[in-house]
Design a protein around this motif. Structure first.
Motif, PDB file in Angstrom:
ATOM      1  N   PRO A   4       0.820  -1.121  -0.015  1.00 35.03           N
ATOM      2  CA  PRO A   4      -0.030   0.399  -0.257  1.00 35.03           C
ATOM      3  C   PRO A   4       0.984   1.009  -0.068  1.00 35.03           C
ATOM      4  CG  PRO A   4      -0.537  -1.353   1.963  1.00 35.03           C
ATOM      5  CD  PRO A   4       0.488  -2.149   1.229  1.00 35.03           C
ATOM      6  N   SER A   5       0.731   1.672  -0.315  1.00 32.98           N
ATOM      7  CA  SER A   5       0.533   3.113  -0.831  1.00 32.98           C
ATOM      8  C   SER A   5       0.374   4.430  -0.433  1.00 32.98           C
ATOM      9  CB  SER A   5       1.680   4.038  -2.019  1.00 32.98           C
ATOM     10  OG  SER A   5       0.031   3.852  -2.660  1.00 32.98           O
ATOM     11  N   VAL A   6      -0.349   4.463   0.589  1.00 34.78           N
ATOM     12  CA  VAL A   6      -1.622   4.856   1.196  1.00 34.78           C
ATOM     13  C   VAL A   6      -1.640   4.642   2.492  1.00 34.78           C
ATOM     14  CG1 VAL A   6      -3.103   6.869   1.713  1.00 34.78           C
ATOM     15  CG2 VAL A   6      -1.937   6.486  -0.741  1.00 34.78           C
ATOM     16  N   LEU A   7      -1.731   4.920   4.106  1.00 39.37           N
ATOM     17  CA  LEU A   7      -1.717   4.589   5.457  1.00 39.37           C
ATOM     18  C   LEU A   7      -3.834   5.315   5.369  1.00 39.37           C
ATOM     19  CD1 LEU A   7      -1.910   2.439   7.550  1.00 39.37           C
ATOM     20  CD2 LEU A   7      -0.733   4.339   8.649  1.00 39.37           C
ATOM     21  N   ILE A   8      -4.259   5.058   5.660  1.00 34.69           N
ATOM     22  CA  ILE A   8      -5.634   5.592   6.131  1.00 34.69           C
ATOM     23  C   ILE A   8      -6.169   5.429   7.603  1.00 34.69           C
ATOM     24  CG2 ILE A   8      -8.054   5.899   5.607  1.00 34.69           C
ATOM     25  CD1 ILE A   8      -7.729   5.949   2.664  1.00 34.69           C
ATOM     26  N   ALA A   9      -6.088   6.113   8.548  1.00 31.13           N
ATOM     27  CA  ALA A   9      -6.188   5.691   9.767  1.00 31.13           C
ATOM     28  C   ALA A   9      -7.610   6.111   9.923  1.00 31.13           C
ATOM     29  CB  ALA A   9      -5.489   6.228  11.026  1.00 31.13           C
ATOM     30  N   GLY A  10      -8.830   5.202   9.998  1.00 33.00           N
ATOM     31  CA  GLY A  10      -9.918   5.233  10.456  1.00 33.00           C
ATOM     32  C   GLY A  10     -11.001   4.148   9.649  1.00 33.00           C
ATOM     33  N   ALA A  11     -11.591   4.299   9.352  1.00 31.68           N
ATOM     34  CA  ALA A  11     -13.170   3.552   9.056  1.00 31.68           C
ATOM     35  C   ALA A  11     -14.120   4.040   8.919  1.00 31.68           C
ATOM     36  CB  ALA A  11     -12.553   2.296   8.840  1.00 31.68           C
ATOM     37  N   GLY A  12     -14.765   5.782   8.571  1.00 33.17           N
ATOM     38  CA  GLY A  12     -15.531   6.317   9.296  1.00 33.17           C
ATOM     39  C   GLY A  12     -16.225   6.249   7.362  1.00 33.17           C
ATOM     40  N   ARG A  30      -4.398   1.126   2.870  1.00 33.99           N
ATOM     41  CA  ARG A  30      -4.186  -0.336   3.686  1.00 33.99           C
ATOM     42  C   ARG A  30      -5.666   0.684   4.308  1.00 33.99           C
ATOM     43  NH1 ARG A  30      -0.262  -1.313   8.436  1.00 33.99           N
ATOM     44  NH2 ARG A  30      -1.413  -2.531   9.496  1.00 33.99           N
ATOM     45  N   LEU A  31      -6.265  -0.063   5.298  1.00 40.72           N
ATOM     46  CA  LEU A  31      -7.154   0.927   5.647  1.00 40.72           C
ATOM     47  C   LEU A  31      -7.118   0.072   7.332  1.00 40.72           C
ATOM     48  CD1 LEU A  31      -9.682   3.353   5.986  1.00 40.72           C
ATOM     49  CD2 LEU A  31     -10.801   1.496   4.958  1.00 40.72           C
ATOM     50  N   ILE A  32      -7.308   1.208   8.080  1.00 40.51           N
ATOM     51  CA  ILE A  32      -7.239   0.771  10.038  1.00 40.51           C
ATOM     52  C   ILE A  32      -7.951   1.333  10.300  1.00 40.51           C
ATOM     53  CG2 ILE A  32      -4.394  -0.431   9.288  1.00 40.51           C
ATOM     54  CD1 ILE A  32      -4.367   2.155  11.207  1.00 40.51           C
ATOM     55  N   ASP A  33      -8.610   0.895  11.248  1.00 33.30           N
ATOM     56  CA  ASP A  33      -9.300   1.756  12.921  1.00 33.30           C
ATOM     57  C   ASP A  33      -8.794   1.281  14.478  1.00 33.30           C
ATOM     58  OD1 ASP A  33     -12.239   3.313  12.598  1.00 33.30           O
ATOM     59  OD2 ASP A  33     -12.114   2.315  14.014  1.00 33.30           O
ATOM     60  N   LYS A  34      -9.548   2.323  15.313  1.00 34.72           N
ATOM     61  CA  LYS A  34      -8.838   1.713  16.297  1.00 34.72           C
ATOM     62  C   LYS A  34      -9.941   1.051  16.637  1.00 34.72           C
ATOM     63  CE  LYS A  34     -10.533   5.591  18.356  1.00 34.72           C
ATOM     64  NZ  LYS A  34     -10.070   6.738  18.817  1.00 34.72           N
ATOM     65  N   ASP A  35     -11.109   0.700  16.638  1.00 32.24           N
ATOM     66  CA  ASP A  35     -12.343   0.158  17.149  1.00 32.24           C
ATOM     67  C   ASP A  35     -11.441  -0.896  17.030  1.00 32.24           C
ATOM     68  OD1 ASP A  35     -13.458   2.700  18.580  1.00 32.24           O
ATOM     69  OD2 ASP A  35     -14.708   2.874  16.912  1.00 32.24           O
ATOM     70  N   SER A  36     -12.137  -2.490  17.546  1.00 34.55           N
ATOM     71  CA  SER A  36     -12.305  -3.482  17.611  1.00 34.55           C
ATOM     72  C   SER A  36     -13.813  -4.382  16.589  1.00 34.55           C
ATOM     73  CB  SER A  36     -11.691  -4.415  18.985  1.00 34.55           C
ATOM     74  OG  SER A  36     -12.655  -3.884  19.670  1.00 34.55           O
ATOM     75  N   LYS A  37     -14.465  -3.476  16.371  1.00 30.17           N
ATOM     76  CA  LYS A  37     -15.923  -3.728  16.210  1.00 30.17           C
ATOM     77  C   LYS A  37     -16.184  -2.562  15.130  1.00 30.17           C
ATOM     78  CE  LYS A  37     -18.534  -4.292  20.273  1.00 30.17           C
ATOM     79  NZ  LYS A  37     -19.494  -4.579  21.340  1.00 30.17           N
ATOM     80  N   PHE A 130     -10.529  -3.657   5.745  1.00 31.33           N
ATOM     81  CA  PHE A 130     -10.006  -3.154   6.084  1.00 31.33           C
ATOM     82  C   PHE A 130     -10.250  -3.910   8.093  1.00 31.33           C
ATOM     83  CE2 PHE A 130     -14.231  -3.408   5.259  1.00 31.33           C
ATOM     84  CZ  PHE A 130     -14.761  -3.694   6.504  1.00 31.33           C
ATOM     85  N   GLU A 131      -8.765  -3.215   8.674  1.00 32.40           N
ATOM     86  CA  GLU A 131      -8.150  -3.891  10.015  1.00 32.40           C
ATOM     87  C   GLU A 131      -8.780  -2.988  10.927  1.00 32.40           C
ATOM     88  OE1 GLU A 131      -4.328  -4.142   8.971  1.00 32.40           O
ATOM     89  OE2 GLU A 131      -3.993  -3.343   7.043  1.00 32.40           O
ATOM     90  N   LEU A 132      -9.796  -3.861  11.844  1.00 38.80           N
ATOM     91  CA  LEU A 132      -9.987  -2.807  13.105  1.00 38.80           C
ATOM     92  C   LEU A 132      -9.063  -3.531  14.286  1.00 38.80           C
ATOM     93  CD1 LEU A 132     -13.430  -4.392  13.180  1.00 38.80           C
ATOM     94  CD2 LEU A 132     -12.711  -1.992  12.040  1.00 38.80           C
ATOM     95  N   GLY A 133      -9.033  -2.988  15.601  1.00 39.68           N
ATOM     96  CA  GLY A 133      -8.748  -2.472  16.693  1.00 39.68           C
ATOM     97  C   GLY A 133      -7.037  -2.629  16.236  1.00 39.68           C
ATOM     98  N   THR A 134      -6.316  -1.757  15.070  1.00 39.96           N
ATOM     99  CA  THR A 134      -5.458  -1.394  14.017  1.00 39.96           C
ATOM    100  C   THR A 134      -4.541  -0.221  14.857  1.00 39.96           C
ATOM    101  OG1 THR A 134      -5.353  -2.714  12.822  1.00 39.96           O
ATOM    102  CG2 THR A 134      -3.919  -2.039  12.387  1.00 39.96           C
ATOM    103  N   CYS A 135      -5.188   0.260  15.653  1.00 42.69           N
ATOM    104  CA  CYS A 135      -4.327   1.996  16.012  1.00 42.69           C
ATOM    105  C   CYS A 135      -4.235   2.490  17.269  1.00 42.69           C
ATOM    106  CB  CYS A 135      -5.328   3.405  15.650  1.00 42.69           C
ATOM    107  SG  CYS A 135      -5.715   3.307  13.475  1.00 42.69           S
TER     108      CYS A 135
END
Length: 140
Positions: A4-12, A30-37, A130-135
């Motif tokens: 991935p060339s762009v990391l996106i933090a937040g899957a809202g 790469r799309l990540i979010d801090k929430d686990s669900k 997208f990856e949950l619980g990652t941030c």
């Protein structure tokens, strides 16, 4: 899979739309979010006409409109305690008739959790997850 060339933090909604837009333009993400669900409920339910136009361009609009309340311009008061019988209808804003030149003239509402699920499904169709619980601190 390319790196991935762009990391996106937040899957809202904003992060999901950014991921969709980049992927449709050939940019790996790469799309990540801090929430686990995934969250339930809404922080904001309104989708404005300019966003609807963007969704139309991205090919997401039909599914959004299928699930959205398109009568935002009209609100109803219900008789209590049952809350079934309409006792008053109030205009919230002027309804603007869509035209060929301006097909998206009125906002719609949709619950944020449903809105996000539609966007996540579209991302899955593009082959992305997208990856949950990652941030959380130290877990990136």
């Amino acid at each position: 899979m390319s790196q991935p060339s762009v990391l996106i933090a937040g899957a809202g909604p904003t992060g999901l739309i950014l991921a969709i837009t980049l992927l449709k333009n050939g940019v790996p993400v790469r799309l990540i979010d801090k929430d686990s669900k995934h969250r339930i409920g809404s922080k904001g339910a309104g989708i404005q006409p300019r966003t609807l136009k963007s969704y139309d361009i991205l090919g997401i609009l039909p599914e959004i409109l299928k699930c959205a309340d398109k009568e935002l311009y009209r609100r109803r008061m219900y008789e209590l305690p049952a809350g079934i019988k309409v006792i008053k209808e109030l205009p919230m804003m002027e309804y603007v008739e869509p035209t060929t030149g301006m097909p998206h003239t009125n906002p719609v509402t949709i619950g944020q959790d449903l809105h996000e699920e539609i966007l996540r499904e579209y991302l899955r169709e593009l082959g992305r997850i997208f990856e949950l619980g990652t941030c959380r601190a130290g877990r990136l």
